[in-house]
Design a protein around this motif. Structure first.
Motif, PDB file in Angstrom:
ATOM      1  N   PRO A   2      -9.029 -51.920  23.590  1.00  0.00           N
ATOM      2  CA  PRO A   2      -7.745 -52.273  23.644  1.00  0.00           C
ATOM      3  C   PRO A   2      -7.047 -52.096  22.056  1.00  0.00           C
ATOM      4  O   PRO A   2      -5.711 -51.650  22.005  1.00  0.00           O
ATOM      5  CB  PRO A   2      -7.575 -53.907  23.476  1.00  0.00           C
ATOM      6  CG  PRO A   2      -9.071 -53.878  24.564  1.00  0.00           C
ATOM      7  CD  PRO A   2      -9.927 -52.812  24.163  1.00  0.00           C
ATOM      8  N   GLU A   3      -7.732 -51.936  21.043  1.00  0.00           N
ATOM      9  CA  GLU A   3      -7.545 -51.794  19.535  1.00  0.00           C
ATOM     10  C   GLU A   3      -6.792 -50.389  19.361  1.00  0.00           C
ATOM     11  O   GLU A   3      -5.667 -50.143  19.027  1.00  0.00           O
ATOM     12  CB  GLU A   3      -8.432 -52.209  18.729  1.00  0.00           C
ATOM     13  CG  GLU A   3      -8.542 -53.617  18.621  1.00  0.00           C
ATOM     14  CD  GLU A   3      -9.489 -54.206  19.491  1.00  0.00           C
ATOM     15  OE1 GLU A   3     -10.292 -53.495  20.402  1.00  0.00           O
ATOM     16  OE2 GLU A   3      -9.747 -55.340  19.535  1.00  0.00           O
ATOM     17  N   GLU A   4      -7.890 -49.458  20.193  1.00  0.00           N
ATOM     18  CA  GLU A   4      -7.630 -48.012  19.916  1.00  0.00           C
ATOM     19  C   GLU A   4      -6.311 -47.631  20.722  1.00  0.00           C
ATOM     20  O   GLU A   4      -5.584 -46.938  20.314  1.00  0.00           O
ATOM     21  CB  GLU A   4      -8.758 -47.245  20.628  1.00  0.00           C
ATOM     22  CG  GLU A   4     -10.101 -47.350  19.785  1.00  0.00           C
ATOM     23  CD  GLU A   4     -10.973 -46.868  20.435  1.00  0.00           C
ATOM     24  OE1 GLU A   4     -11.358 -45.621  20.010  1.00  0.00           O
ATOM     25  OE2 GLU A   4     -11.559 -47.066  21.490  1.00  0.00           O
ATOM     26  N   ILE A   5      -6.114 -48.305  21.958  1.00  0.00           N
ATOM     27  CA  ILE A   5      -5.003 -47.968  22.766  1.00  0.00           C
ATOM     28  C   ILE A   5      -3.683 -48.565  21.916  1.00  0.00           C
ATOM     29  O   ILE A   5      -2.734 -47.749  22.063  1.00  0.00           O
ATOM     30  CB  ILE A   5      -5.068 -48.860  24.092  1.00  0.00           C
ATOM     31  CG1 ILE A   5      -6.293 -48.277  25.153  1.00  0.00           C
ATOM     32  CG2 ILE A   5      -3.601 -48.852  24.977  1.00  0.00           C
ATOM     33  CD1 ILE A   5      -6.662 -49.035  26.139  1.00  0.00           C
ATOM     34  N   VAL A   6      -3.469 -49.643  21.469  1.00  0.00           N
ATOM     35  CA  VAL A   6      -2.483 -49.979  20.707  1.00  0.00           C
ATOM     36  C   VAL A   6      -2.215 -49.137  19.679  1.00  0.00           C
ATOM     37  O   VAL A   6      -1.121 -48.728  19.522  1.00  0.00           O
ATOM     38  CB  VAL A   6      -2.739 -51.343  19.977  1.00  0.00           C
ATOM     39  CG1 VAL A   6      -1.712 -51.956  19.079  1.00  0.00           C
ATOM     40  CG2 VAL A   6      -2.778 -52.578  21.149  1.00  0.00           C
ATOM     41  N   GLU A   7      -3.061 -48.551  18.938  1.00  0.00           N
ATOM     42  CA  GLU A   7      -2.991 -47.871  17.761  1.00  0.00           C
ATOM     43  C   GLU A   7      -2.387 -46.352  18.306  1.00  0.00           C
ATOM     44  O   GLU A   7      -1.390 -45.708  17.718  1.00  0.00           O
ATOM     45  CB  GLU A   7      -4.281 -47.470  17.007  1.00  0.00           C
ATOM     46  CG  GLU A   7      -4.673 -48.516  16.053  1.00  0.00           C
ATOM     47  CD  GLU A   7      -3.571 -49.082  15.217  1.00  0.00           C
ATOM     48  OE1 GLU A   7      -3.040 -48.315  14.519  1.00  0.00           O
ATOM     49  OE2 GLU A   7      -3.434 -50.516  15.228  1.00  0.00           O
ATOM     50  N   ARG A   8      -2.980 -45.972  19.411  1.00  0.00           N
ATOM     51  CA  ARG A   8      -2.401 -44.785  19.831  1.00  0.00           C
ATOM     52  C   ARG A   8      -0.925 -44.845  20.356  1.00  0.00           C
ATOM     53  O   ARG A   8      -0.054 -44.120  20.219  1.00  0.00           O
ATOM     54  CB  ARG A   8      -3.037 -44.130  21.273  1.00  0.00           C
ATOM     55  CG  ARG A   8      -4.716 -43.789  20.818  1.00  0.00           C
ATOM     56  CD  ARG A   8      -4.334 -42.390  19.993  1.00  0.00           C
ATOM     57  NE  ARG A   8      -3.854 -41.572  20.430  1.00  0.00           N
ATOM     58  CZ  ARG A   8      -4.032 -40.724  21.616  1.00  0.00           C
ATOM     59  NH1 ARG A   8      -5.722 -40.487  22.052  1.00  0.00           N
ATOM     60  NH2 ARG A   8      -3.455 -39.815  22.160  1.00  0.00           N
ATOM     61  N   LEU A   9      -0.513 -45.824  21.125  1.00  0.00           N
ATOM     62  CA  LEU A   9       0.672 -46.354  21.469  1.00  0.00           C
ATOM     63  C   LEU A   9       1.563 -46.357  20.023  1.00  0.00           C
ATOM     64  O   LEU A   9       2.722 -45.912  20.155  1.00  0.00           O
ATOM     65  CB  LEU A   9       0.816 -47.602  22.137  1.00  0.00           C
ATOM     66  CG  LEU A   9       0.196 -47.819  23.456  1.00  0.00           C
ATOM     67  CD1 LEU A   9       0.427 -49.105  24.215  1.00  0.00           C
ATOM     68  CD2 LEU A   9       0.738 -46.854  24.419  1.00  0.00           C
ATOM     69  N   LEU A  10       1.377 -46.916  19.115  1.00  0.00           N
ATOM     70  CA  LEU A  10       1.996 -47.100  17.993  1.00  0.00           C
ATOM     71  C   LEU A  10       2.144 -45.720  17.244  1.00  0.00           C
ATOM     72  O   LEU A  10       3.590 -45.554  16.856  1.00  0.00           O
ATOM     73  CB  LEU A  10       1.267 -48.002  16.846  1.00  0.00           C
ATOM     74  CG  LEU A  10       1.393 -49.488  17.268  1.00  0.00           C
ATOM     75  CD1 LEU A  10       0.373 -50.381  16.293  1.00  0.00           C
ATOM     76  CD2 LEU A  10       2.759 -50.053  17.033  1.00  0.00           C
ATOM     77  N   ASP A  11       1.332 -44.690  17.276  1.00  0.00           N
ATOM     78  CA  ASP A  11       1.548 -43.504  16.684  1.00  0.00           C
ATOM     79  C   ASP A  11       2.573 -42.973  17.597  1.00  0.00           C
ATOM     80  O   ASP A  11       3.365 -42.326  16.702  1.00  0.00           O
ATOM     81  CB  ASP A  11       0.198 -42.617  17.062  1.00  0.00           C
ATOM     82  CG  ASP A  11      -0.933 -43.158  16.182  1.00  0.00           C
ATOM     83  OD1 ASP A  11      -0.811 -43.563  15.082  1.00  0.00           O
ATOM     84  OD2 ASP A  11      -1.960 -42.609  16.573  1.00  0.00           O
ATOM     85  N   GLY A  12       2.672 -43.056  18.815  1.00  0.00           N
ATOM     86  CA  GLY A  12       3.677 -42.348  19.584  1.00  0.00           C
ATOM     87  C   GLY A  12       4.962 -43.003  19.374  1.00  0.00           C
ATOM     88  O   GLY A  12       6.039 -42.348  19.181  1.00  0.00           O
ATOM     89  N   VAL A  13       5.300 -44.204  19.343  1.00  0.00           N
ATOM     90  CA  VAL A  13       6.425 -44.957  19.174  1.00  0.00           C
ATOM     91  C   VAL A  13       7.090 -44.746  17.820  1.00  0.00           C
ATOM     92  O   VAL A  13       8.319 -44.728  17.594  1.00  0.00           O
ATOM     93  CB  VAL A  13       6.545 -46.374  19.614  1.00  0.00           C
ATOM     94  CG1 VAL A  13       6.273 -46.457  21.254  1.00  0.00           C
ATOM     95  CG2 VAL A  13       5.564 -47.306  18.995  1.00  0.00           C
ATOM     96  N   VAL A  14       6.186 -44.831  16.574  1.00  0.00           N
ATOM     97  CA  VAL A  14       6.586 -44.685  15.309  1.00  0.00           C
ATOM     98  C   VAL A  14       7.110 -43.333  14.932  1.00  0.00           C
ATOM     99  O   VAL A  14       8.206 -43.135  14.479  1.00  0.00           O
ATOM    100  CB  VAL A  14       5.357 -44.895  14.465  1.00  0.00           C
ATOM    101  CG1 VAL A  14       5.779 -44.651  13.119  1.00  0.00           C
ATOM    102  CG2 VAL A  14       5.022 -46.387  14.488  1.00  0.00           C
ATOM    103  N   ALA A  15       6.736 -42.426  15.649  1.00  0.00           N
ATOM    104  CA  ALA A  15       6.938 -40.913  15.608  1.00  0.00           C
ATOM    105  C   ALA A  15       8.462 -40.783  16.369  1.00  0.00           C
ATOM    106  O   ALA A  15       9.414 -40.190  15.649  1.00  0.00           O
ATOM    107  CB  ALA A  15       6.089 -39.970  16.202  1.00  0.00           C
ATOM    108  N   LYS A  16       8.845 -41.628  17.324  1.00  0.00           N
ATOM    109  CA  LYS A  16       9.924 -41.423  17.919  1.00  0.00           C
ATOM    110  C   LYS A  16      10.986 -42.349  17.171  1.00  0.00           C
ATOM    111  O   LYS A  16      12.316 -41.740  16.982  1.00  0.00           O
ATOM    112  CB  LYS A  16       9.865 -42.107  19.171  1.00  0.00           C
ATOM    113  CG  LYS A  16       9.099 -41.138  20.323  1.00  0.00           C
ATOM    114  CD  LYS A  16       8.995 -41.896  21.830  1.00  0.00           C
ATOM    115  CE  LYS A  16       7.827 -41.264  22.739  1.00  0.00           C
ATOM    116  NZ  LYS A  16       8.141 -39.575  22.851  1.00  0.00           N
ATOM    117  N   VAL A  17      10.669 -43.281  16.751  1.00  0.00           N
ATOM    118  CA  VAL A  17      11.730 -44.190  15.982  1.00  0.00           C
ATOM    119  C   VAL A  17      12.176 -43.634  14.740  1.00  0.00           C
ATOM    120  O   VAL A  17      13.185 -43.678  14.135  1.00  0.00           O
ATOM    121  CB  VAL A  17      11.326 -45.612  16.008  1.00  0.00           C
ATOM    122  CG1 VAL A  17      10.310 -45.900  14.803  1.00  0.00           C
ATOM    123  CG2 VAL A  17      12.244 -46.671  15.878  1.00  0.00           C
TER     124      VAL A  17
END
Length: 219
Positions: A70-85
């Motif tokens: 779960p922690e790895e999944i959260v970090e991968r999601l954050l990588d994606g949304v931070v790049a977009k924002v």
């Protein structure tokens, strides 16, 4: 704003309320599923709206599924949304205008979000410094929404009683968190429906909402 009805503070949700970043999260979830050959759906994505990120990570791990924790999944999601924002901040209609009016009125404001600090930072960077006196993020609480801890923490850090605050939310999960903390909730549903409630006032949009309007909804 009449002093007799004046809220002690306004507590803002972020995703779906201040900014419309839910499509960024959903697109990143689908990209993660494609990368690992998993399956995902819009219904699954909407189930996560407003949730604590680690809870979302657990849900994705189970339902996508993924060979990641779960922690790895959260970090991968954050990588994606931070790049977009960092490329574009999709503000919700009327949100910045209401925030600016509250600042001009001298109203203390807090941001109460289940997103992590590294995602919140580029959004705050697009606002005037000091727009929020307090910022409560998902990586700074023990129990996330719908638990009341995030809103209780924001009120405590501001030095005000939760029952004297108006929270602005867009999801059922967030409304439950704010309501159970004792706040009056201005619910502005966006991606997911919000049920009626005794301490909830519904608006279709923040366009045209004024500080006086928030004073009028305070229970």
């Amino acid at each position: 704003m009449a002093d007799a009805r004046r809220p002690a503070a306004v507590l803002w949700d972020m995703d779906g309320t201040l900014v419309d970043t839910e499509p960024y999260w959903i697109a990143t979830e689908f990209a993660l599923a494609d990368e690992y050959g998993g399956t995902w759906s819009h219904e699954h994505a909407l189930h996560l709206v407003g949730n604590d990120l680690l809870e979302s990570g657990r849900y994705i791990q189970q339902h996508m599924p993924l060979p990641l924790g779960p922690e790895e999944i959260v970090e991968r999601l954050l990588d994606g949304v931070v790049a977009k924002v960092e490329q574009a901040v999709p503000w919700r209609p009327g949100a910045r205008e209401l925030l600016a009016a509250l600042i001009d009125d001298g109203m203390p404001c807090a941001l109460v979000t289940m997103s992590y600090e590294r995602f919140v930072a580029p959004i705050l960077a697009q606002l005037p410094p000091g727009s929020f006196q307090v910022v409560v993020t998902g990586d700074r609480v023990t129990r996330g929404k719908p638990h009341p801890e995030p809103y209780l923490s924001a009120a405590r850090l501001l030095g005000v009683a939760p029952g004297d605050c108006v929270a602005i939310e867009d999801s059922e999960t967030g409304c439950r968190s704010a309501e159970s903390a004792g706040c009056t909730v201005l619910a502005v549903p966006h991606h997911v429906p919000v049920d009626p409630g005794e301490r909830r006032v519904r608006r279709e949009t923040l366009v045209g909402v004024t500080p006086a309007d928030l004073a009028a909804v305070l229970v």
